[in-house]
Scaffold this motif. Sequence first.
Motif, PDB file in Angstrom:
ATOM      1  N   ILE A  22      21.585 -47.427 -58.500  1.00  0.00           N
ATOM      2  CA  ILE A  22      20.878 -46.506 -59.394  1.00  0.00           C
ATOM      3  C   ILE A  22      21.497 -45.143 -59.180  1.00  0.00           C
ATOM      4  CG2 ILE A  22      18.688 -45.384 -59.923  1.00  0.00           C
ATOM      5  CD1 ILE A  22      17.286 -47.925 -58.905  1.00  0.00           C
ATOM      6  N   LEU A  23      21.933 -44.551 -60.270  1.00  0.00           N
ATOM      7  CA  LEU A  23      22.625 -43.272 -60.225  1.00  0.00           C
ATOM      8  C   LEU A  23      21.920 -42.306 -61.161  1.00  0.00           C
ATOM      9  CD1 LEU A  23      25.788 -43.065 -59.120  1.00  0.00           C
ATOM     10  CD2 LEU A  23      26.169 -42.597 -61.511  1.00  0.00           C
ATOM     11  N   PHE A  24      21.737 -41.082 -60.741  1.00  0.00           N
ATOM     12  CA  PHE A  24      21.227 -40.037 -61.628  1.00  0.00           C
ATOM     13  C   PHE A  24      22.344 -39.043 -61.885  1.00  0.00           C
ATOM     14  CE2 PHE A  24      17.122 -41.500 -60.070  1.00  0.00           C
ATOM     15  CZ  PHE A  24      16.341 -41.429 -61.219  1.00  0.00           C
ATOM     16  N   ILE A  25      22.519 -38.692 -63.167  1.00  0.00           N
ATOM     17  CA  ILE A  25      23.499 -37.669 -63.525  1.00  0.00           C
ATOM     18  C   ILE A  25      22.818 -36.580 -64.352  1.00  0.00           C
ATOM     19  CG2 ILE A  25      25.476 -39.238 -63.428  1.00  0.00           C
ATOM     20  CD1 ILE A  25      25.433 -39.229 -66.546  1.00  0.00           C
ATOM     21  N   ASN A  26      23.437 -35.407 -64.367  1.00  0.00           N
ATOM     22  CA  ASN A  26      22.923 -34.313 -65.181  1.00  0.00           C
ATOM     23  C   ASN A  26      23.654 -34.269 -66.528  1.00  0.00           C
ATOM     24  OD1 ASN A  26      25.426 -33.078 -64.719  1.00  0.00           O
ATOM     25  ND2 ASN A  26      24.615 -31.597 -63.257  1.00  0.00           N
ATOM     26  N   HIS A  27      23.392 -33.234 -67.314  1.00  0.00           N
ATOM     27  CA  HIS A  27      23.987 -33.121 -68.647  1.00  0.00           C
ATOM     28  C   HIS A  27      25.505 -32.922 -68.604  1.00  0.00           C
ATOM     29  CE1 HIS A  27      23.309 -28.963 -67.433  1.00  0.00           C
ATOM     30  NE2 HIS A  27      24.200 -28.611 -68.334  1.00  0.00           N
ATOM     31  N   LYS A  28      26.047 -32.569 -67.458  1.00  0.00           N
ATOM     32  CA  LYS A  28      27.502 -32.425 -67.295  1.00  0.00           C
ATOM     33  C   LYS A  28      28.131 -33.690 -66.722  1.00  0.00           C
ATOM     34  CE  LYS A  28      27.293 -27.440 -66.664  1.00  0.00           C
ATOM     35  NZ  LYS A  28      27.572 -26.324 -65.765  1.00  0.00           N
ATOM     36  N   GLN A  29      27.334 -34.745 -66.613  1.00  0.00           N
ATOM     37  CA  GLN A  29      27.752 -36.048 -66.092  1.00  0.00           C
ATOM     38  C   GLN A  29      28.110 -36.000 -64.606  1.00  0.00           C
ATOM     39  OE1 GLN A  29      29.988 -38.630 -68.925  1.00  0.00           O
ATOM     40  NE2 GLN A  29      30.257 -36.717 -70.080  1.00  0.00           N
ATOM     41  N   LYS A  30      27.508 -35.068 -63.900  1.00  0.00           N
ATOM     42  CA  LYS A  30      27.703 -34.949 -62.453  1.00  0.00           C
ATOM     43  C   LYS A  30      26.569 -35.683 -61.742  1.00  0.00           C
ATOM     44  CE  LYS A  30      31.208 -32.188 -62.880  1.00  0.00           C
ATOM     45  NZ  LYS A  30      32.523 -32.783 -62.809  1.00  0.00           N
ATOM     46  N   ILE A  31      26.907 -36.342 -60.651  1.00  0.00           N
ATOM     47  CA  ILE A  31      25.909 -37.104 -59.891  1.00  0.00           C
ATOM     48  C   ILE A  31      24.915 -36.156 -59.228  1.00  0.00           C
ATOM     49  CG2 ILE A  31      25.537 -38.639 -57.921  1.00  0.00           C
ATOM     50  CD1 ILE A  31      28.304 -39.861 -58.500  1.00  0.00           C
ATOM     51  N   PRO A  36      17.381 -35.636 -66.480  1.00  0.00           N
ATOM     52  CA  PRO A  36      18.480 -36.388 -65.861  1.00  0.00           C
ATOM     53  C   PRO A  36      18.548 -37.805 -66.432  1.00  0.00           C
ATOM     54  CG  PRO A  36      16.643 -36.189 -64.334  1.00  0.00           C
ATOM     55  CD  PRO A  36      16.288 -35.381 -65.548  1.00  0.00           C
ATOM     56  N   MET A  37      19.744 -38.369 -66.407  1.00  0.00           N
ATOM     57  CA  MET A  37      19.926 -39.753 -66.844  1.00  0.00           C
ATOM     58  C   MET A  37      19.945 -40.664 -65.633  1.00  0.00           C
ATOM     59  SD  MET A  37      23.042 -41.779 -68.842  1.00  0.00           S
ATOM     60  CE  MET A  37      23.400 -40.416 -69.910  1.00  0.00           C
ATOM     61  N   LEU A  38      19.123 -41.696 -65.689  1.00  0.00           N
ATOM     62  CA  LEU A  38      19.148 -42.749 -64.690  1.00  0.00           C
ATOM     63  C   LEU A  38      20.065 -43.832 -65.242  1.00  0.00           C
ATOM     64  CD1 LEU A  38      16.144 -44.465 -62.924  1.00  0.00           C
ATOM     65  CD2 LEU A  38      17.969 -45.802 -63.942  1.00  0.00           C
ATOM     66  N   ILE A  39      21.157 -44.098 -64.538  1.00  0.00           N
ATOM     67  CA  ILE A  39      22.059 -45.190 -64.920  1.00  0.00           C
ATOM     68  C   ILE A  39      21.837 -46.308 -63.906  1.00  0.00           C
ATOM     69  CG2 ILE A  39      24.414 -45.940 -65.373  1.00  0.00           C
ATOM     70  CD1 ILE A  39      25.188 -42.993 -65.716  1.00  0.00           C
ATOM     71  N   TYR A  40      21.478 -47.456 -64.443  1.00  0.00           N
ATOM     72  CA  TYR A  40      21.192 -48.631 -63.610  1.00  0.00           C
ATOM     73  C   TYR A  40      22.350 -49.610 -63.752  1.00  0.00           C
ATOM     74  CZ  TYR A  40      18.805 -53.054 -62.413  1.00  0.00           C
ATOM     75  OH  TYR A  40      18.458 -54.276 -61.891  1.00  0.00           O
ATOM     76  N   PHE A  41      23.171 -49.704 -62.705  1.00  0.00           N
ATOM     77  CA  PHE A  41      24.296 -50.639 -62.680  1.00  0.00           C
ATOM     78  C   PHE A  41      23.792 -51.973 -62.158  1.00  0.00           C
ATOM     79  CE2 PHE A  41      26.339 -46.529 -62.565  1.00  0.00           C
ATOM     80  CZ  PHE A  41      27.419 -46.693 -63.408  1.00  0.00           C
ATOM     81  N   LYS A  42      24.020 -53.009 -62.965  1.00  0.00           N
ATOM     82  CA  LYS A  42      23.504 -54.331 -62.613  1.00  0.00           C
ATOM     83  C   LYS A  42      24.440 -55.420 -63.111  1.00  0.00           C
ATOM     84  CE  LYS A  42      20.376 -56.100 -65.698  1.00  0.00           C
ATOM     85  NZ  LYS A  42      19.077 -56.246 -66.343  1.00  0.00           N
ATOM     86  N   GLY A  43      24.252 -56.603 -62.563  1.00  0.00           N
ATOM     87  CA  GLY A  43      24.930 -57.810 -63.036  1.00  0.00           C
ATOM     88  C   GLY A  43      23.842 -58.786 -63.444  1.00  0.00           C
ATOM     89  N   SER A  44      23.479 -58.765 -64.705  1.00  0.00           N
ATOM     90  CA  SER A  44      22.278 -59.475 -65.162  1.00  0.00           C
ATOM     91  C   SER A  44      22.310 -60.978 -64.942  1.00  0.00           C
ATOM     92  CB  SER A  44      22.027 -59.184 -66.641  1.00  0.00           C
ATOM     93  OG  SER A  44      23.109 -59.661 -67.426  1.00  0.00           O
TER      94      SER A  44
END
Length: 156
Positions: free
Chosen positions: A121-130, A49-57
């Motif tokens: 923090i969002l995890f998605i699969n290979h189909k880009q689904k949460i 799975p992909m961990l996407i970390y949304f942030k405002g640095s």
Amino acid sequence: MKKIFLLVVVMSVCISSYSQEKKTDSLKTTNWESSYNKALKKVKEERKPMLIYFKGSDWCGPCKKLDKELFSTEKFKKLSEKNFILYEADIPFNEDLVENEKLGINKKLAKKYKVSSYPTILFINHKQKIIAYKKGLLLTEYYYPFFESVINKKRG
């Protein structure tokens, strides 16, 4: 004499702050993918799975805390290298901090996944689904059961 003492104290604080910043930077997890497309390709190839970390640095205090207390730790590095593909979706106020193409992708991802609060923090699969997500700042130790739940979903 008091002026010299004050000057020494101020210089010490500045040097200490600078070295702490550098230390934090050097602890930064090294396996964050530089582009979303590269990350997505790895997700498909490695079936992680992909961990996407949304942030405002440059404006998000909780994001800065999360960077320091979670993402810069050895424990997170070990867990993530084995189990996740990482992508950091930074959306700073000073848009010059992120290259234009990547900033555009980050904004599209935030819109696609309806991210409106930071950090997320969002995890998605290979189909880009949460698969899973967390919004806001939690105590560091509360993230690990969340990560484990994602790992267990992947196995199941």
